[in-house]
Write a protein that holds these residues in place. Structure first.
Motif, PDB file in Angstrom:
ATOM      1  N   SER A  98       1.458 -15.574 -14.898  1.00 11.19           N
ATOM      2  CA  SER A  98       0.747 -14.309 -15.108  1.00 11.19           C
ATOM      3  C   SER A  98       0.562 -13.987 -16.587  1.00 11.19           C
ATOM      4  CB  SER A  98       1.477 -13.155 -14.416  1.00 11.19           C
ATOM      5  OG  SER A  98       2.758 -12.948 -14.994  1.00 11.19           O
ATOM      6  N   ILE A  99       1.295 -14.667 -17.461  1.00 14.91           N
ATOM      7  CA  ILE A  99       1.151 -14.430 -18.904  1.00 14.91           C
ATOM      8  C   ILE A  99      -0.258 -14.781 -19.362  1.00 14.91           C
ATOM      9  CG2 ILE A  99       1.920 -15.196 -21.188  1.00 14.91           C
ATOM     10  CD1 ILE A  99       4.706 -15.574 -20.019  1.00 14.91           C
ATOM     11  N   ILE A 100      -0.846 -15.822 -18.804  1.00 13.31           N
ATOM     12  CA  ILE A 100      -2.175 -16.258 -19.233  1.00 13.31           C
ATOM     13  C   ILE A 100      -3.280 -15.709 -18.328  1.00 13.31           C
ATOM     14  CG2 ILE A 100      -1.301 -18.354 -20.319  1.00 13.31           C
ATOM     15  CD1 ILE A 100      -2.190 -19.910 -17.846  1.00 13.31           C
ATOM     16  N   ARG A 101      -2.928 -14.860 -17.394  1.00 15.45           N
ATOM     17  CA  ARG A 101      -3.914 -14.269 -16.492  1.00 15.45           C
ATOM     18  C   ARG A 101      -4.456 -12.991 -17.147  1.00 15.45           C
ATOM     19  NH1 ARG A 101      -1.077 -12.961 -11.437  1.00 15.45           N
ATOM     20  NH2 ARG A 101      -0.704 -15.184 -11.292  1.00 15.45           N
ATOM     21  N   LEU A 102      -5.403 -13.154 -18.089  1.00 11.10           N
ATOM     22  CA  LEU A 102      -5.859 -12.035 -18.907  1.00 11.10           C
ATOM     23  C   LEU A 102      -6.593 -10.980 -18.089  1.00 11.10           C
ATOM     24  CD1 LEU A 102      -7.093 -13.878 -22.124  1.00 11.10           C
ATOM     25  CD2 LEU A 102      -4.826 -12.973 -21.597  1.00 11.10           C
ATOM     26  N   GLY A 103      -7.241 -11.393 -17.017  1.00 16.16           N
ATOM     27  CA  GLY A 103      -7.958 -10.423 -16.191  1.00 16.16           C
ATOM     28  C   GLY A 103      -7.041  -9.418 -15.533  1.00 16.16           C
ATOM     29  N   ASP A 104      -5.754  -9.712 -15.504  1.00 16.61           N
ATOM     30  CA  ASP A 104      -4.772  -8.805 -14.927  1.00 16.61           C
ATOM     31  C   ASP A 104      -4.568  -7.578 -15.812  1.00 16.61           C
ATOM     32  OD1 ASP A 104      -2.555  -8.142 -13.107  1.00 16.61           O
ATOM     33  OD2 ASP A 104      -1.293  -8.597 -14.808  1.00 16.61           O
ATOM     34  N   GLY A 105      -5.002  -7.674 -17.061  1.00 12.41           N
ATOM     35  CA  GLY A 105      -4.823  -6.560 -17.987  1.00 12.41           C
ATOM     36  C   GLY A 105      -3.469  -6.637 -18.676  1.00 12.41           C
ATOM     37  N   GLY A 106      -3.215  -5.686 -19.555  1.00 15.13           N
ATOM     38  CA  GLY A 106      -1.961  -5.641 -20.279  1.00 15.13           C
ATOM     39  C   GLY A 106      -2.112  -6.073 -21.718  1.00 15.13           C
ATOM     40  N   PHE A 107      -2.430  -5.133 -22.596  1.00 13.70           N
ATOM     41  CA  PHE A 107      -2.603  -5.410 -24.015  1.00 13.70           C
ATOM     42  C   PHE A 107      -2.031  -4.253 -24.829  1.00 13.70           C
ATOM     43  CE2 PHE A 107      -5.981  -7.653 -21.833  1.00 13.70           C
ATOM     44  CZ  PHE A 107      -5.973  -8.905 -22.428  1.00 13.70           C
ATOM     45  N   SER A 108      -1.449  -4.575 -25.980  1.00 15.14           N
ATOM     46  CA  SER A 108      -1.003  -3.557 -26.927  1.00 15.14           C
ATOM     47  C   SER A 108      -2.136  -3.326 -27.915  1.00 15.14           C
ATOM     48  CB  SER A 108       0.270  -4.004 -27.654  1.00 15.14           C
ATOM     49  OG  SER A 108       0.576  -3.102 -28.701  1.00 15.14           O
TER      50      SER A 108
ATOM     51  N   ALA B 270      -7.066   2.473 -11.944  1.00 14.31           N
ATOM     52  CA  ALA B 270      -7.707   1.690 -10.888  1.00 14.31           C
ATOM     53  C   ALA B 270      -7.740   0.247 -11.350  1.00 14.31           C
ATOM     54  CB  ALA B 270      -9.121   2.197 -10.616  1.00 14.31           C
ATOM     55  N   HIS B 271      -7.331  -0.660 -10.487  1.00 19.13           N
ATOM     56  CA  HIS B 271      -7.254  -2.076 -10.859  1.00 19.13           C
ATOM     57  C   HIS B 271      -7.987  -2.904  -9.809  1.00 19.13           C
ATOM     58  CE1 HIS B 271      -5.291  -5.527 -12.947  1.00 19.13           C
ATOM     59  NE2 HIS B 271      -5.518  -6.100 -11.777  1.00 19.13           N
ATOM     60  N   MET B 272      -9.003  -3.629 -10.255  1.00 19.00           N
ATOM     61  CA  MET B 272      -9.711  -4.531  -9.353  1.00 19.00           C
ATOM     62  C   MET B 272      -9.267  -5.954  -9.644  1.00 19.00           C
ATOM     63  SD  MET B 272     -13.803  -4.941  -8.645  1.00 19.00           S
ATOM     64  CE  MET B 272     -14.162  -5.625 -10.265  1.00 19.00           C
ATOM     65  N   GLY B 273      -8.821  -6.658  -8.612  1.00 14.34           N
ATOM     66  CA  GLY B 273      -8.326  -8.012  -8.790  1.00 14.34           C
ATOM     67  C   GLY B 273      -6.831  -8.088  -8.560  1.00 14.34           C
ATOM     68  N   GLU B 274      -6.325  -9.310  -8.645  1.00 13.46           N
ATOM     69  CA  GLU B 274      -4.909  -9.569  -8.364  1.00 13.46           C
ATOM     70  C   GLU B 274      -4.014  -8.919  -9.407  1.00 13.46           C
ATOM     71  OE1 GLU B 274      -1.961 -13.475  -7.900  1.00 13.46           O
ATOM     72  OE2 GLU B 274      -4.145 -13.717  -8.037  1.00 13.46           O
ATOM     73  N   LEU B 275      -2.940  -8.306  -8.954  1.00 11.40           N
ATOM     74  CA  LEU B 275      -1.958  -7.672  -9.825  1.00 11.40           C
ATOM     75  C   LEU B 275      -0.761  -8.596 -10.040  1.00 11.40           C
ATOM     76  CD1 LEU B 275      -1.816  -4.048  -8.401  1.00 11.40           C
ATOM     77  CD2 LEU B 275      -2.107  -4.572 -10.825  1.00 11.40           C
ATOM     78  N   SER B 276      -0.306  -8.688 -11.284  1.00 11.58           N
ATOM     79  CA  SER B 276       0.954  -9.367 -11.553  1.00 11.58           C
ATOM     80  C   SER B 276       2.094  -8.367 -11.418  1.00 11.58           C
ATOM     81  CB  SER B 276       0.961  -9.956 -12.971  1.00 11.58           C
ATOM     82  OG  SER B 276       1.005  -8.910 -13.931  1.00 11.58           O
ATOM     83  N   ARG B 277       3.298  -8.874 -11.342  1.00 13.16           N
ATOM     84  CA  ARG B 277       4.457  -7.992 -11.251  1.00 13.16           C
ATOM     85  C   ARG B 277       4.557  -7.093 -12.480  1.00 13.16           C
ATOM     86  NH1 ARG B 277      10.832  -9.953 -10.944  1.00 13.16           N
ATOM     87  NH2 ARG B 277      11.727  -7.939 -11.500  1.00 13.16           N
ATOM     88  N   ALA B 278       4.306  -7.669 -13.666  1.00  9.96           N
ATOM     89  CA  ALA B 278       4.434  -6.905 -14.905  1.00  9.96           C
ATOM     90  C   ALA B 278       3.441  -5.753 -14.954  1.00  9.96           C
ATOM     91  CB  ALA B 278       4.235  -7.826 -16.105  1.00  9.96           C
ATOM     92  N   THR B 279       2.185  -6.021 -14.630  1.00 12.74           N
ATOM     93  CA  THR B 279       1.180  -4.961 -14.662  1.00 12.74           C
ATOM     94  C   THR B 279       1.452  -3.911 -13.605  1.00 12.74           C
ATOM     95  OG1 THR B 279      -0.501  -6.436 -15.570  1.00 12.74           O
ATOM     96  CG2 THR B 279      -1.286  -4.477 -14.431  1.00 12.74           C
ATOM     97  N   LEU B 280       1.861  -4.337 -12.419  1.00 11.00           N
ATOM     98  CA  LEU B 280       2.172  -3.377 -11.363  1.00 11.00           C
ATOM     99  C   LEU B 280       3.307  -2.454 -11.783  1.00 11.00           C
ATOM    100  CD1 LEU B 280       1.876  -2.241  -8.520  1.00 11.00           C
ATOM    101  CD2 LEU B 280       3.340  -4.106  -7.692  1.00 11.00           C
ATOM    102  N   GLU B 281       4.367  -3.016 -12.362  1.00 11.23           N
ATOM    103  CA  GLU B 281       5.499  -2.191 -12.791  1.00 11.23           C
ATOM    104  C   GLU B 281       5.065  -1.193 -13.862  1.00 11.23           C
ATOM    105  OE1 GLU B 281       8.656  -1.911 -11.752  1.00 11.23           O
ATOM    106  OE2 GLU B 281       8.168  -3.243 -10.093  1.00 11.23           O
ATOM    107  N   ALA B 282       4.206  -1.631 -14.783  1.00  6.75           N
ATOM    108  CA  ALA B 282       3.735  -0.724 -15.832  1.00  6.75           C
ATOM    109  C   ALA B 282       2.920   0.419 -15.238  1.00  6.75           C
ATOM    110  CB  ALA B 282       2.908  -1.501 -16.845  1.00  6.75           C
ATOM    111  N   ARG B 283       2.079   0.111 -14.261  1.00 10.18           N
ATOM    112  CA  ARG B 283       1.242   1.146 -13.646  1.00 10.18           C
ATOM    113  C   ARG B 283       2.073   2.115 -12.807  1.00 10.18           C
ATOM    114  NH1 ARG B 283      -1.218  -0.441 -17.163  1.00 10.18           N
ATOM    115  NH2 ARG B 283      -3.076  -1.752 -17.143  1.00 10.18           N
TER     116      ARG B 283
END
Length: 256
Positions: free
Chosen positions: A63-73, A238-251
């Motif tokens: 999921s680190i390289i799954r950029l479409g999942d979102g998650g940026f500083s 709102a998130h379209m597409g597959e969620l990673s554990r990290a992004t889900l926890e942040a949301r």
């Protein structure tokens, strides 16, 4: 947001080149520095976010390289892009056009993102629909008001939905103060039961939306789509597409 980012890059690149004199190839060099600064900033923004949420990403390294999942500083990205631009314009490339372009691009990105979210938040509200549980009993979504809500729209034929389901089920167990609702779109109970049995999962609040009414009301365009509402029923993300554990926890942390 990806389209907003690309538009911001176009603004930065176009403005930097536009205010640079076309002499000795300076215009092309200025444009190249802006592009490189953007890429360095993007990489730094992702890296800092991953390091900040490292335990969640280590559970699913891909999921680190799954950029479409979102998650940026965003802050880290802007700082690194600016530092790179300052370094590359020491000599002989003019510094002012590069920085002007980057500032304009960053402003466009931030303002565009805020406008996009404001529009999304004003047009998407808590769905008013009566779905059915797996035994056929009616379940109004109003039942879940008063607590933070993660509303996942999914189907058994959807590959990304199937991949993210275990992550959502684990989060449901880890966050009992948050309602997780799995609104299946357009399938019958037996299809859903067969899938859950095969995957050995038994999440709570699996509901059937036979007519895909929730998709229509929320304007969701694809599966999976996951909507995050606060306890007052206001859309937070709102998130379209597959969620990673990290992004889900942040949301989830955002709506609690």
């Amino acid at each position: 947001m990806a389209l907003v980012a690309l538009a911001a890059l176009a603004v930065a690149w176009g403005l930097a080149r536009g205010v640079t004199a076309d002499a000795g190839g300076l215009r092309s060099r200025v444009g190249a520095i802006v592009l490189d600064a953007f890429l360095c900033g993007l990489l730094a923004a992702r890296l800092v976010h991953v390091l900040w949420h490292l335990p969640d990403y280590l559970a699913d390294p891909v999921s680190i390289i799954r950029l479409g999942d979102g998650g940026f500083s965003i802050t880290a990205g802007i700082v690194v892009a600016a530092l790179y631009a300052l370094w590359k314009t020491r000599h002989p490339v003019p510094r002012k056009p590069v920085l002007l372009g980057l500032v304009a691009g960053a402003a466009f990105w931030l303002i565009g993102g805020m406008v996009l979210f404001a529009v999304q938040r004003s047009t998407v509200s808590m769905p008013v629909a009566v779905l059915a549980d797996l035994q056929g009993a009616p379940v109004p979504l109003d039942r879940y008001k008063g607590r933070p809500l993660v509303l996942n729209l999914w189907a058994t034929w959807c590959g990304p939905c199937r991949r993210e389901m275990p992550v959502l089920v684990q989060a449901q167990q880890a966050h009992p103060a948050v309602n997780f609702v799995f609104a299946n779109q357009g399938e019958v109970a037996q299809e859903v039961l067969d899938y859950l049995h095969a995957e050995q999962m038994s999440p709570a609040n699996v509901l059937l939306d036979a007519e895909s009414e929730v998709m229509r009301q929320t304007g969701a365009r694809a599966l999976p789509t996951t909507l995050f509402f606060d306890a007052n029923g206001r859309l937070v993300r709102a998130h379209m597409g597959e969620l990673s554990r990290a992004t889900l926890e942040a949301r989830v942390r955002e709506i609690q």
